[in-house]
Motif scaffolding. Sequence first.
Motif, PDB file in Angstrom:
ATOM      1  N   GLY A   1       1.598  -0.168  -1.216  1.00 23.65           N
ATOM      2  CA  GLY A   1       1.136   0.592  -1.437  1.00 23.65           C
ATOM      3  C   GLY A   1       0.156  -0.038  -3.249  1.00 23.65           C
ATOM      4  N   PRO A   2       0.090   0.889  -3.553  1.00 23.23           N
ATOM      5  CA  PRO A   2      -0.952   0.387  -4.840  1.00 23.23           C
ATOM      6  C   PRO A   2       0.467   0.268  -5.825  1.00 23.23           C
ATOM      7  CG  PRO A   2      -1.610   2.795  -3.896  1.00 23.23           C
ATOM      8  CD  PRO A   2      -0.773   2.292  -3.421  1.00 23.23           C
TER       9      PRO A   2
ATOM     10  N   LEU B   1       1.969   8.556   4.143  1.00 18.99           N
ATOM     11  CA  LEU B   1       2.157   9.617   4.627  1.00 18.99           C
ATOM     12  C   LEU B   1       0.436   9.713   6.091  1.00 18.99           C
ATOM     13  CD1 LEU B   1      -0.175  11.943   4.350  1.00 18.99           C
ATOM     14  CD2 LEU B   1       1.818  12.885   3.285  1.00 18.99           C
ATOM     15  N   ASP B   2       0.404   9.548   6.803  1.00 22.97           N
ATOM     16  CA  ASP B   2      -0.751   8.768   8.034  1.00 22.97           C
ATOM     17  C   ASP B   2      -2.182  10.535   8.144  1.00 22.97           C
ATOM     18  OD1 ASP B   2      -3.212   8.293   9.728  1.00 22.97           O
ATOM     19  OD2 ASP B   2      -1.817   6.999  10.813  1.00 22.97           O
TER      20      ASP B   2
ATOM     21  N   GLY C   1      -6.445   2.868   1.079  1.00 26.04           N
ATOM     22  CA  GLY C   1      -5.529   1.857   2.584  1.00 26.04           C
ATOM     23  C   GLY C   1      -5.872   2.852   3.797  1.00 26.04           C
ATOM     24  N   GLY C   2      -6.038   4.023   3.941  1.00 27.81           N
ATOM     25  CA  GLY C   2      -6.956   4.569   4.724  1.00 27.81           C
ATOM     26  C   GLY C   2      -5.185   5.457   4.868  1.00 27.81           C
ATOM     27  N   LYS C   3      -4.582   5.924   4.378  1.00 24.37           N
ATOM     28  CA  LYS C   3      -2.817   6.173   4.506  1.00 24.37           C
ATOM     29  C   LYS C   3      -2.999   7.322   2.768  1.00 24.37           C
ATOM     30  CE  LYS C   3      -0.936   3.491   7.425  1.00 24.37           C
ATOM     31  NZ  LYS C   3      -1.474   4.439   8.477  1.00 24.37           N
TER      32      LYS C   3
END
Length: 114
Positions: free
Chosen positions: A99-100, A64-65, A35-37
Amino acid sequence: MKLILASIFIILSMYGSDVYAGTYQGKVTNIYAYGGKIFVRIANGGWDSNSTCTTSTDSFEVWLDPENEYGKALLSIALVSKTADKLVWVAGSGTCIDGPRGKSEGLSGVDLKG
């Protein structure tokens, strides 16, 4: 009297807005993108502070990004730790997202040991 009540209100407001961040020392066992992270799992260690939104008792899930420079630096340290099988101490930011694997706390700091 109003000054005392206002002071008490301000003090209680500060306690109510405390951010609890977890700190954990262990080894990076998983690094994955979702998801972009980037999500990092630290396990095989122990808690310094388990005041976190995550629910695991034997590992710490952080995110983290990768879009910002600091996130890239944290990712680099996590990758080195994983490939070298080195101990790390990590600090969360108190910011949690889904998160997952459930709740993950934002990664704010990493100390690569040894």
